[in-house]
Design an enzyme around this catalytic site. Structure first.
Site, PDB file in Angstrom:
ATOM      1  CG  ASP A  11      45.786  14.233  44.094  1.00 12.89           C
ATOM      2  OD1 ASP A  11      45.084  15.238  45.047  1.00 12.89           O
ATOM      3  OD2 ASP A  11      46.414  14.149  44.311  1.00 12.89           O
ATOM      4  CB  SER A  12      45.051  18.458  42.386  1.00 13.15           C
ATOM      5  OG  SER A  12      46.352  18.321  43.253  1.00 13.15           O
ATOM      6  CB  CYS A  74      42.265  16.214  45.850  1.00 12.36           C
ATOM      7  SG  CYS A  74      43.562  17.823  45.548  1.00 12.36           S
ATOM      8  CD  GLU A 159      53.162  17.209  41.354  1.00 14.92           C
ATOM      9  OE1 GLU A 159      53.544  17.375  40.532  1.00 14.92           O
ATOM     10  OE2 GLU A 159      52.417  16.558  42.075  1.00 14.92           O
ATOM     11  CB  CYS A 193      48.833  17.694  51.611  1.00 13.72           C
ATOM     12  SG  CYS A 193      49.432  17.847  49.956  1.00 13.72           S
ATOM     13  CG  HIS A 195      51.803  16.079  46.589  1.00 14.51           C
ATOM     14  ND1 HIS A 195      50.465  15.905  46.296  1.00 14.51           N
ATOM     15  CD2 HIS A 195      53.083  16.060  45.542  1.00 14.51           C
ATOM     16  CE1 HIS A 195      50.401  16.129  45.548  1.00 14.51           C
ATOM     17  NE2 HIS A 195      51.606  16.214  44.312  1.00 14.51           N
TER      18      HIS A 195
END
Ligand code: DGL
Length: 283
Positions: A11-12, A74, A159, A193, A195
């Protein structure tokens, strides 16, 4: 013949840990090696060429660590890099290894998630602009109406651990409203996504439980289970000692502290310097 190795999960940044959690729950016997490209996150706002380049470097790093199968956990990387890697790079550098994404497993089930055929997709700007979800869903469920909305503020909110704070609701409502303005009949929304599963509770509350929000982790795990059943040779190349390793391209200690939010348990991480990794092509 290549040697069996851990399943690589890329993942990023941290988001793919939500997918890894589902994979380890459904397929606990396998070894997993997670790589987060935290030094270069976010991917969601970057160009096709940049996302492709970064993703390929990370896939090669996972190959160099012995992974025969890599999951791009991702959406942005799956939307912008997967097809090029599968079609152009793998035949040249690693014809027996495989790289899979998270969009296809989700879209294969998409039409079964909505009751009335009105589906929403929320994702990063890169994922939405790629049109991957509407294109893929149309292949499997041509009568389903798909509306999408890019939510560029949501990844930074998560984040920075601000996603449950009062400021977050403003941005959550803003994009929900924009999505529902496109189609007021939407009854199910794909969280496109990695997240966004952390926002699911707030999203359900803001829509008074009237809309179903779908996180991808379980779908990806179910589809991987079926894939490994259909491809016993690849399954034999995935080692089964139940180990988990975590790598980040940024600071390992910071990664360990934040990872708990996404993975739900404490982990130990190591720094991986992409500049020092050399993958010698198999072919
Ligand atoms: N993990 C990415 C995705 O699923 C989002 C984070 C980023 O923008 O890098 O699309």
């Amino acid at each position: 013949m290549n040697k069996a190795g851990p399943i690589g999960v890329f993942d990023s940044g941290y988001g793919g840990l939500t997918v890894l959690k589902a994979l380890t729950t459904h397929l606990p016997q396998y070894d997993y090696l997670y790589l987060g490209d935290n030094a270069r996150v976010p991917y969601g706002t970057r160009s096709f060429e940049t996302v492709y380049q970064y993703t390929l470097e990370c896939v090669e790093a996972l190959f160099a660590q012995g992974c025969q199968l890599v999951i791009l956990a991702c959406n942005t990387a799956s939307a912008k890099a997967l097809r090029s890697i599968q079609q152009n790079d793998l035949p040249k550098i690693a014809p027996q290894r495989r790289v899979l994404g998270v969009i296809r497993p989700t879209t294969e089930e998409a039409g079964l998630l909505t009751q009335n055929g009105h589906l929403g997709v929320l994702g990063t700007t890169g994922t939405v602009l790629s049109n991957s979800y509407p294109i893929e869903i149309a292949k499997f469920f041509p009568t389903v109406k798909v509306s999408q909305e890019a939510c560029p503020m949501w990844v930074p909110l998560v984040e920075n651990n601000e996603h449950l704070g009062p400021g977050a609701d403003y941005f959550l409502s803003k994009h929900l409203h924009a999505l529902l303005q496109q189609d007021a009949n939407i009854d199910a929304v794909i969280l496109g996504c990695t997240h966004y599963p952390l926002l699911q509770g707030r999203l359900e509350a803001l829509t008074a439980g009237k809309i179903k929000f779908i996180a991808q982790g379980t779908l990806v795990a179910q589809k991987l289970t079926q894939y490994l059943e259909r491809h016993p040779k690849m399954a034999a190349l995935c080692s089964t000692n139940g180990s988990r390793q975590f790598y980040t391209t940024d600071d390992a200690q910071v990664f360990e502290e934040k990872a708990r939010l996404f993975y739900g348990e404490n982990i130990q991480a190591q720094h991986l310097d992409l500049n020092t990794i050399r993958f010698t092509p198999d072919a």
